[in-house]
Design a protein around this motif. Structure first.
Motif, short mmCIF file in Angstrom:
data_model
loop_
_atom_site.label_atom_id
_atom_site.label_comp_id
_atom_site.label_asym_id
_atom_site.label_seq_id
_atom_site.Cartn_x
_atom_site.Cartn_y
_atom_site.Cartn_z
N PHE A 192 0.71 -0.63 -0.16
CA PHE A 192 0.50 0.01 -0.66
C PHE A 192 0.87 1.27 -0.32
O PHE A 192 0.14 2.22 -0.78
CB PHE A 192 -1.04 0.46 1.28
N GLN A 193 1.96 1.45 0.50
CA GLN A 193 3.17 2.53 1.06
C GLN A 193 3.91 2.82 -0.58
O GLN A 193 4.03 3.64 -0.71
CB GLN A 193 3.80 2.09 2.05
N ALA A 194 4.04 1.60 -0.47
CA ALA A 194 4.30 1.62 -2.56
C ALA A 194 3.90 2.12 -3.00
O ALA A 194 4.19 3.08 -4.27
CB ALA A 194 5.04 -0.11 -2.72
N SER A 195 2.13 1.45 -3.01
CA SER A 195 1.66 2.39 -4.37
C SER A 195 1.65 3.65 -4.20
O SER A 195 1.14 4.18 -5.52
CB SER A 195 -0.53 1.32 -3.83
N VAL A 196 1.05 4.48 -3.12
CA VAL A 196 0.79 5.48 -3.04
C VAL A 196 2.54 6.64 -3.18
O VAL A 196 2.80 7.29 -3.79
CB VAL A 196 0.94 5.86 -1.43
N LEU A 197 3.25 5.77 -3.17
CA LEU A 197 4.47 6.53 -3.07
C LEU A 197 4.64 6.39 -5.19
O LEU A 197 4.97 6.91 -5.18
CB LEU A 197 5.93 6.05 -2.46
N MET A 198 4.95 5.97 -4.95
CA MET A 198 4.31 5.81 -7.00
C MET A 198 3.83 6.13 -7.60
O MET A 198 3.83 6.72 -9.03
CB MET A 198 4.51 3.97 -7.35
#
Length: 96
Positions: A86-92
């Protein structure tokens, strides 16, 4: 741009999976979370490779589980961070 290997699968970011049998994993609630398109593409590519390698077996992804290691470019320099999908998706989405 990704290079294409002889077997037709793209060469790019490394994908590691931990495969658990449904017999040994508790029932998990359905998750409507959608990964960033880049992560989703990597998972689909890995699934195609796995199906070809281990037919007739398949994978059922749990998108909210696991970790993603990203290299973040900050004003102070590059930082490597291990975060949830989830955090990776937001950052990406910030790089789009």
């Amino acid at each position: 741009q990704q290079m294409v290997a002889k077997d037709g699968f793209a060469v790019g970011p490394k994908v590691d999976t931990l495969i658990l049998s449904k017999l040994f994993w508790p029932d998990m609630p359905e998750d409507d979370f959608r990964l960033h398109p880049s992560l989703d593409h990597l998972q689909k590519q890995h699934l195609r490779y796995y199906k070809r390698l281990k037919a007739p077996r398949t994978l059922e992804w749990m998108p909210g589980m696991g970790t993603v290691t990203l290299e973040l470019e900050l004003a102070s320099g590059a930082v490597t961070a291990t975060v949830t999908p989830f955090q990776a998706s937001v950052l990406m989405h910030f790089q789009d």
